[in-house]
Design an enzyme around this catalytic site. Structure first.
Site, PDB file in Angstrom:
ATOM      1  N   GLN A 166       0.079  -9.199  -3.807  1.00  0.00           N
ATOM      2  CA  GLN A 166      -0.353  -9.842  -4.895  1.00  0.00           C
ATOM      3  C   GLN A 166      -1.563  -9.630  -5.072  1.00  0.00           C
ATOM      4  O   GLN A 166      -2.346  -9.968  -6.125  1.00  0.00           O
ATOM      5  CB  GLN A 166       0.006 -11.082  -4.135  1.00  0.00           C
ATOM      6  CG  GLN A 166      -0.852 -12.110  -5.410  1.00  0.00           C
ATOM      7  CD  GLN A 166      -0.971 -13.829  -4.367  1.00  0.00           C
ATOM      8  OE1 GLN A 166       0.507 -14.374  -4.099  1.00  0.00           O
ATOM      9  NE2 GLN A 166      -1.698 -14.141  -3.752  1.00  0.00           N
ATOM     10  N   GLU A 208      -6.662 -14.513 -11.184  1.00  0.00           N
ATOM     11  CA  GLU A 208      -7.391 -14.279 -10.871  1.00  0.00           C
ATOM     12  C   GLU A 208      -8.493 -13.405 -11.223  1.00  0.00           C
ATOM     13  O   GLU A 208      -9.733 -12.928 -10.504  1.00  0.00           O
ATOM     14  CB  GLU A 208      -7.310 -13.639  -8.930  1.00  0.00           C
ATOM     15  CG  GLU A 208      -6.309 -14.787  -8.821  1.00  0.00           C
ATOM     16  CD  GLU A 208      -6.789 -15.353  -7.187  1.00  0.00           C
ATOM     17  OE1 GLU A 208      -7.230 -14.434  -6.768  1.00  0.00           O
ATOM     18  OE2 GLU A 208      -5.940 -15.686  -6.687  1.00  0.00           O
ATOM     19  N   ASP A 245      -3.380  -8.816   0.145  1.00  0.00           N
ATOM     20  CA  ASP A 245      -2.571  -9.613   0.974  1.00  0.00           C
ATOM     21  C   ASP A 245      -1.272  -9.454   0.305  1.00  0.00           C
ATOM     22  O   ASP A 245      -1.092  -9.220  -1.334  1.00  0.00           O
ATOM     23  CB  ASP A 245      -3.463 -11.100  -0.088  1.00  0.00           C
ATOM     24  CG  ASP A 245      -2.307 -12.481   0.337  1.00  0.00           C
ATOM     25  OD1 ASP A 245      -0.953 -12.325   0.744  1.00  0.00           O
ATOM     26  OD2 ASP A 245      -2.495 -13.459  -0.694  1.00  0.00           O
ATOM     27  N   GLU A 288      -2.871  -9.873   4.538  1.00  0.00           N
ATOM     28  CA  GLU A 288      -2.821 -11.060   4.778  1.00  0.00           C
ATOM     29  C   GLU A 288      -0.917 -11.517   4.446  1.00  0.00           C
ATOM     30  O   GLU A 288      -0.374 -10.593   3.650  1.00  0.00           O
ATOM     31  CB  GLU A 288      -3.062 -12.246   3.265  1.00  0.00           C
ATOM     32  CG  GLU A 288      -3.405 -13.421   3.164  1.00  0.00           C
ATOM     33  CD  GLU A 288      -4.318 -14.322   2.298  1.00  0.00           C
ATOM     34  OE1 GLU A 288      -5.707 -13.545   2.354  1.00  0.00           O
ATOM     35  OE2 GLU A 288      -3.821 -14.762   1.653  1.00  0.00           O
ATOM     36  N   ASP A 315      -1.699 -17.642   5.429  1.00  0.00           N
ATOM     37  CA  ASP A 315      -2.292 -18.310   4.291  1.00  0.00           C
ATOM     38  C   ASP A 315      -1.349 -18.777   4.373  1.00  0.00           C
ATOM     39  O   ASP A 315      -1.007 -19.939   4.544  1.00  0.00           O
ATOM     40  CB  ASP A 315      -2.146 -17.606   3.349  1.00  0.00           C
ATOM     41  CG  ASP A 315      -2.689 -18.092   1.394  1.00  0.00           C
ATOM     42  OD1 ASP A 315      -2.804 -19.366   1.730  1.00  0.00           O
ATOM     43  OD2 ASP A 315      -1.882 -17.407   0.916  1.00  0.00           O
ATOM     44  N   LYS A 340      -7.247 -22.955   3.027  1.00  0.00           N
ATOM     45  CA  LYS A 340      -7.802 -23.835   1.570  1.00  0.00           C
ATOM     46  C   LYS A 340      -7.472 -25.487   1.461  1.00  0.00           C
ATOM     47  O   LYS A 340      -6.920 -25.533   1.847  1.00  0.00           O
ATOM     48  CB  LYS A 340      -6.535 -22.981   0.386  1.00  0.00           C
ATOM     49  CG  LYS A 340      -6.376 -21.488   0.625  1.00  0.00           C
ATOM     50  CD  LYS A 340      -4.877 -20.928  -0.313  1.00  0.00           C
ATOM     51  CE  LYS A 340      -4.660 -19.537  -0.532  1.00  0.00           C
ATOM     52  NZ  LYS A 340      -3.915 -19.970  -1.245  1.00  0.00           N
ATOM     53  N   ARG A 369      -8.166 -20.601  -5.370  1.00  0.00           N
ATOM     54  CA  ARG A 369      -6.317 -20.621  -5.271  1.00  0.00           C
ATOM     55  C   ARG A 369      -6.196 -19.652  -6.634  1.00  0.00           C
ATOM     56  O   ARG A 369      -7.613 -19.910  -7.111  1.00  0.00           O
ATOM     57  CB  ARG A 369      -6.019 -22.088  -5.543  1.00  0.00           C
ATOM     58  CG  ARG A 369      -5.926 -22.900  -4.125  1.00  0.00           C
ATOM     59  CD  ARG A 369      -5.385 -22.667  -3.341  1.00  0.00           C
ATOM     60  NE  ARG A 369      -4.276 -21.715  -3.203  1.00  0.00           N
ATOM     61  CZ  ARG A 369      -3.040 -22.397  -2.958  1.00  0.00           C
ATOM     62  NH1 ARG A 369      -2.998 -23.444  -2.387  1.00  0.00           N
ATOM     63  NH2 ARG A 369      -2.043 -22.368  -3.139  1.00  0.00           N
ATOM     64  N   SER A 370      -5.636 -19.216  -7.193  1.00  0.00           N
ATOM     65  CA  SER A 370      -5.419 -18.417  -8.465  1.00  0.00           C
ATOM     66  C   SER A 370      -5.524 -19.227  -9.782  1.00  0.00           C
ATOM     67  O   SER A 370      -6.565 -19.023 -11.409  1.00  0.00           O
ATOM     68  CB  SER A 370      -3.688 -17.740  -8.789  1.00  0.00           C
ATOM     69  OG  SER A 370      -2.449 -18.999  -8.373  1.00  0.00           O
ATOM     70  N   LYS A 391     -13.279 -15.790  -0.260  1.00  0.00           N
ATOM     71  CA  LYS A 391     -12.103 -15.206  -1.329  1.00  0.00           C
ATOM     72  C   LYS A 391     -11.991 -16.124  -2.349  1.00  0.00           C
ATOM     73  O   LYS A 391     -11.316 -17.026  -2.239  1.00  0.00           O
ATOM     74  CB  LYS A 391     -11.067 -15.153  -0.201  1.00  0.00           C
ATOM     75  CG  LYS A 391      -9.438 -14.323  -1.027  1.00  0.00           C
ATOM     76  CD  LYS A 391      -8.341 -14.553  -0.075  1.00  0.00           C
ATOM     77  CE  LYS A 391      -7.391 -13.671  -1.151  1.00  0.00           C
ATOM     78  NZ  LYS A 391      -5.636 -14.204  -0.605  1.00  0.00           N
TER      79      LYS A 391
HETATM   80  P1  PGA Z   1      -2.611 -18.953  -4.786  1.00  0.00           P
HETATM   81  O1  PGA Z   1      -2.588 -17.798  -4.896  1.00  0.00           O
HETATM   82  O2  PGA Z   1      -3.360 -19.976  -5.201  1.00  0.00           O
HETATM   83  O3  PGA Z   1      -1.737 -18.613  -5.952  1.00  0.00           O
HETATM   84  O4  PGA Z   1      -1.587 -20.017  -3.815  1.00  0.00           O
HETATM   85  C1  PGA Z   1      -3.965 -17.318  -3.450  1.00  0.00           C
HETATM   86  C2  PGA Z   1      -2.950 -15.899  -2.276  1.00  0.00           C
HETATM   87  O5  PGA Z   1      -1.818 -16.362  -2.006  1.00  0.00           O
HETATM   88  O6  PGA Z   1      -4.302 -16.200  -1.360  1.00  0.00           O
HETATM   89 ZN    ZN Z   2      -2.393 -15.691  -0.289  1.00  0.00          ZN
END
Ligand code: PGA
Ligand code: ZN
Length: 439
Positions: A166, A208, A245, A288, A315, A340, A369-370, A391
């Site tokens: 990712q 992102e 990640d 991650e 995460d 988060k 978050r994304s 991050k």
């Molecule tokens: P997400 O991913 O905000 O799309 O859930 C971010 C991450 O995995 O760090």
């Molecule tokens: Zn993550």
């Protein structure tokens, strides 16, 4: 009535960086102080994180937040009016008491997180302090400017699954200031773009802001990242290191990992072996979710094998949950946690997770978050709680840059000495290799 008592809590629908509806909450206090916060939204969510409440149906692809707005105005607001905004823990306990479901599914994590953060902002405003300082004072932390993890290539759920991994990110632990991190990152980001463009492989950016990953294998992305670091005049592994990640829960379950791009399937041991080869071949200092959230045996085995040389962040695996951090520490899984706020659903639960991480000797990375917005609360949280790392995504798009820029402003106030540099990576191969590092 005290001047910090809540007199109004109002929710409105605003829109996030993916064009989806989200929840913004305004809180007003008796003395006139105001707070505002917006809920972010994930795309690769852990199954145990707070659930966003969406309207479903066909309009706005089922993503509308009418019900979450109603949670705020009909249920949360009446319970909070008259409460003192300075008592964040009490406010969050009240919110928790309004939802008996396991994952905040009744009120919606989007409703609870926007409200909880908005109250925090209002309390800081009432105290006449920037949020980072209010947090540092309230929770007795020494504020510090975090070491960023910054994405160069997006992937996984953020790039139509064009590659399986990712986030391909860099960290600049050898930098002496946050500004220096920004400068080095800009050079590497554009060097990466130039390499892809030369190969005819530029096709825009992922969710992102990192380059859209047009690669034939996951490892080609890693190789390109190393080249980009070199083209920017750096020696990979010195001032700049790589952070990944894997977000393995997105393509792995029940010990079976499907790497769609490479058309192959690995079991848990196969994943560990592949990642081990990557750790040997590339200067990776942080990784991650290397294994899926449902694969504790794999995560423990990975941590046993590599925990001494690399930061291993949970995460989806830990979903900003203090109990899960304690459990992971007891069983030797991970050595760091991603924080988060919307995974937990309230400020207090997020801070409890950070405290649990500290007690366990785990590192902490505050994360966006994304799906993001102009809200910069997480920059303040990372500084005020002394989390050490931040991050946010990549180095383009204003919902990302707003967070980096806010850290620059805070560093102006706090001074460059407050930048933690490479300290969070002490204990990894990178930390051990450093001598004469800023102590
Ligand atoms: P997400 O991913 O905000 O799309 O859930 C971010 C991450 O995995 O760090
Ligand atoms: Zn993550």
């Amino acid at each position: 009535m005290a001047s910090s008592d809540i007199t109004s809590v109002r929710a409105r629908r605003v829109w996030d960086s993916r064009g989806n509806p989200t929840v913004e909450v305004d809180v007003v206090l008796e003395g006139g102080a105001r707070g505002r916060a917006i809920a972010p939204a994930g795309a690769s969510r852990g199954t145990r994180e707070a659930t966003d409440l969406r309207d479903g149906g066909t309009a706005l692809r089922g993503m509308d937040v009418g019900r979450a707005l109603a949670s705020v105005s009909d249920v949360i607001a009446p319970a909070l009016i008259g409460q003192d905004a300075r008592n964040q823990a009490e406010i969050d306990t009240i919110i928790l008491g309004l939802d008996s479901s396991a994952l905040k599914a009744t009120l919606g994590g989007n409703a609870t997180v926007a409200t909880s953060l908005s109250v925090l902002h209002a309390a800081a405003a009432a105290a006449g302090k920037p949020l980072w300082r209010h947090l540092a004072d309230q929770y007795r932390h020494t504020p510090s400017i975090p070491l960023p993890e910054i994405q160069i290539f997006g992937g996984g759920a953020h790039a139509g699954r064009r590659v399986d991994v990712q986030d391909f990110m860099i960290m600049v632990p050898g930098a002496g200031s946050f500004e220096e991190v920004m400068e080095v990152t800009s050079e590497i980001y554009f060097a990466a773009g130039a390499i892809m463009s030369k190969k005819g492989r530029i096709s825009g950016v992922a969710d992102e802001g990192g380059w859209w990953p047009v690669f034939d294998s996951n490892e080609e992305a890693l190789e390109t990242l190393v080249q980009a670091i070199e083209h920017a005049g750096e020696t990979p592994g010195e001032r700049v290191v790589i952070s990944l990640d894997i977000a393995a829960s997105e393509f792995g379950a029940d010990g079976v990992y499907r790497l769609a791009l490479e058309n192959r399937t690995l079991d848990s041991d196969g994943m560990i072996a592949m990642l081990g080869r990557w750790l040997d071949a590339y200067p990776i200092a942080s990784i991650e979710d290397p294994l899926a959230e449902g694969d504790p045996t794999g995560m423990r085995a990975f941590t046993r094998e590599f925990g001494e040389r690399v930061q291993i962040i949970g995460d989806d695996y830990l979903v900003t949950n203090a109990g899960l951090v304690r459990d992971a520490a007891a069983h030797g899984a991970c050595n760091a946690v991603l924080i988060k706020v919307n995974q937990a659903g309230t400020v207090t639960e997020s801070i409890e997770t950070l405290d649990a991480a500290r007690k366990a000797g785990y590192r902490s990375v505050v994360s966006a978050r994304s799906g993001e917005t102009e809200d910069v609360s997480i920059s303040h949280l990372s500084v005020g709680l002394g989390a050490g790392q931040l991050k946010v995504g990549s180095f383009t798009r204003s919902e990302r840059m707003a967070k980096w820029n806010e850290c620059l402003r805070i560093q102006d106030e706090l001074g460059a000495d407050a930048f933690v540099g490479g300290k969070p990576l002490a204990g990894t191969w990178w930390g051990k290799a450093q001598t004469g590092m800023k102590s």
